[in-house]
Design a protein around this motif. Structure first.
Motif, mmCIF file in Angstrom:
data_model
loop_
_atom_site.group_PDB
_atom_site.id
_atom_site.type_symbol
_atom_site.label_atom_id
_atom_site.label_comp_id
_atom_site.label_asym_id
_atom_site.label_seq_id
_atom_site.Cartn_x
_atom_site.Cartn_y
_atom_site.Cartn_z
ATOM 1 N N LEU A 136 0.839 -1.206 0.000
ATOM 2 C CA LEU A 136 0.000 0.000 0.000
ATOM 3 C C LEU A 136 0.870 1.251 0.000
ATOM 4 O O LEU A 136 0.637 2.185 -0.786
ATOM 5 C CB LEU A 136 -0.910 -0.010 1.222
ATOM 6 C CG LEU A 136 -1.746 1.259 1.457
ATOM 7 C CD1 LEU A 136 -2.703 1.499 0.301
ATOM 8 C CD2 LEU A 136 -2.506 1.155 2.781
ATOM 9 N N VAL A 179 1.065 4.094 -3.008
ATOM 10 C CA VAL A 179 0.823 5.521 -2.809
ATOM 11 C C VAL A 179 2.068 6.326 -3.144
ATOM 12 O O VAL A 179 1.995 7.395 -3.761
ATOM 13 C CB VAL A 179 0.369 5.793 -1.359
ATOM 14 C CG1 VAL A 179 0.209 7.299 -1.122
ATOM 15 C CG2 VAL A 179 -0.944 5.080 -1.067
ATOM 16 N N THR A 216 2.497 9.664 -5.583
ATOM 17 C CA THR A 216 2.734 10.983 -5.003
ATOM 18 C C THR A 216 4.028 10.973 -4.197
ATOM 19 O O THR A 216 4.453 9.933 -3.691
ATOM 20 C CB THR A 216 1.563 11.398 -4.089
ATOM 21 O OG1 THR A 216 1.828 12.700 -3.551
ATOM 22 C CG2 THR A 216 1.395 10.429 -2.947
ATOM 23 N N VAL A 246 0.940 12.246 2.961
ATOM 24 C CA VAL A 246 -0.101 11.410 2.357
ATOM 25 C C VAL A 246 0.285 9.934 2.447
ATOM 26 O O VAL A 246 -0.553 9.068 2.746
ATOM 27 C CB VAL A 246 -0.326 11.817 0.885
ATOM 28 C CG1 VAL A 246 -1.297 10.867 0.203
ATOM 29 C CG2 VAL A 246 -0.834 13.248 0.801
ATOM 30 N N ILE A 247 1.557 9.650 2.204
ATOM 31 C CA ILE A 247 2.034 8.263 2.268
ATOM 32 C C ILE A 247 1.893 7.716 3.686
ATOM 33 O O ILE A 247 1.422 6.592 3.889
ATOM 34 C CB ILE A 247 3.495 8.177 1.795
ATOM 35 C CG1 ILE A 247 3.617 8.631 0.337
ATOM 36 C CG2 ILE A 247 4.037 6.759 1.954
ATOM 37 C CD1 ILE A 247 5.040 8.761 -0.154
ATOM 38 N N ALA A 276 -1.721 7.098 4.554
ATOM 39 C CA ALA A 276 -2.191 5.868 3.924
ATOM 40 C C ALA A 276 -1.710 4.644 4.696
ATOM 41 O O ALA A 276 -2.452 3.672 4.882
ATOM 42 C CB ALA A 276 -1.711 5.807 2.477
ATOM 43 N N THR A 281 2.179 -3.055 -7.057
ATOM 44 C CA THR A 281 1.372 -1.934 -6.550
ATOM 45 C C THR A 281 2.053 -0.605 -6.826
ATOM 46 O O THR A 281 1.377 0.392 -7.132
ATOM 47 C CB THR A 281 1.144 -2.090 -5.035
ATOM 48 O OG1 THR A 281 0.733 -3.423 -4.752
ATOM 49 C CG2 THR A 281 0.070 -1.132 -4.555
ATOM 50 N N GLY A 310 0.478 2.443 -8.901
ATOM 51 C CA GLY A 310 0.424 3.801 -8.366
ATOM 52 C C GLY A 310 1.108 4.804 -9.269
ATOM 53 O O GLY A 310 0.636 5.932 -9.428
#
Length: 240
Positions: free
Chosen positions: A42, A46, A50, A55-56, A59, A228, A232
């Motif tokens: 995940l 992310v 970005t 934000v990371i 998340a 993933t 992303g």
């Protein structure tokens, strides 16, 4: 010392087996592995979309919390359902022993015969066991259901083990960001070491070598994170 190898004719026990029926091992192992792999993937996904570390990290925190509660809830319901089914079948067996003891004794004798015991010996063993209804229930449950009435898995233990292990596993790839890291490779290094170590630790309760288990877990986690991250990156590049 008797011919049987121990005092009073009892055979000596030269080995011990590990607990393979407890309710903690599977959810703990699965929870830690799932937490580590899923949250690392995940975070990588992310990070591919970005460069905002806030934000990371957010998340990663959300992934830890959601995954831990989901795992705990799922394990509780799953193990509780399994336990309730076992208790229902044990209750059926208890009623049969109380209402049809002769038939149950014959059934037990047949089970021993199927395992290679001669009919006379099987009948005598079944008769002696059936004198005590609780002992007979234990033997029938083990032979027919494959469960120990006194040692059924605990839903609470499974849920707690799953929650804790998932949270610990999911926290590892998140920690570098919480301590100020701004590059994904730092989390990747921590996660890779943890993946290999987790796999190696699991080998202590399996028949696999430590390096094989560690490498297998590392490859699984790396592939999941790479896929993933690529997804992303594509989404981030598209401006969605």
């Amino acid at each position: 010392m008797s011919e049987a190898g121990g005092p009073g004719g009892r055979a000596e026990i030269h080995h011990q087996h590990r607990d393979v029926t407890g309710g903690w091992l599977r959810p703990s192992v699965f929870g830690a592995m799932d937490g580590l792999v899923s949250n690392f993937a995940l975070i990588a996904g992310v990070a591919g979309g970005t460069s905002e570390t806030r934000v990371i990290a957010l998340a990663g925190i959300a992934g830890l919390a959601a995954g831990a509660f989901s795992m705990a809830g799922g394990e509780y319901v799953s193990v509780a359902s399994q336990r309730e089914l076992a208790l229902a079948e044990i209750a059926v067996e208890r009623r049969e022993i109380a209402h049809s003891p002769e038939a149950e004794e014959q059934e037990l004798a047949q089970l021993y015969e199927q395992r290679g015991v001669t009919p006379d010996v099987a009948a005598e063993v079944a008769h002696q066991i059936s004198r005590d209804p609780e002992r007979a229930l234990y033997v029938h449950a083990r032979a027919e259901l494959g469960v120990d009435p006194a040692d059924l898995p605990s839903p609470r233990l499974a849920a707690f083990s799953s929650f804790l292990s998932f949270a610990v596993g999911a926290a590892l790839p998140l920690l570098p960001y919480l301590f100020g890291a701004r590059q994904l490779w730092i989390s990747a290094v921590v996660s890779s070491v943890a993946l290999f170590a987790a796999g190696a630790i699991v080998s202590a309760v399996t028949a696999r070598s430590w390096w094989y288990s560690g490498l297998r877990q590392l490859v699984v986690g790396a592939v999941a994170a790479a896929l993933t991250f690529g997804l992303g990156t594509l989404i981030g590049a598209s401006g969605l």
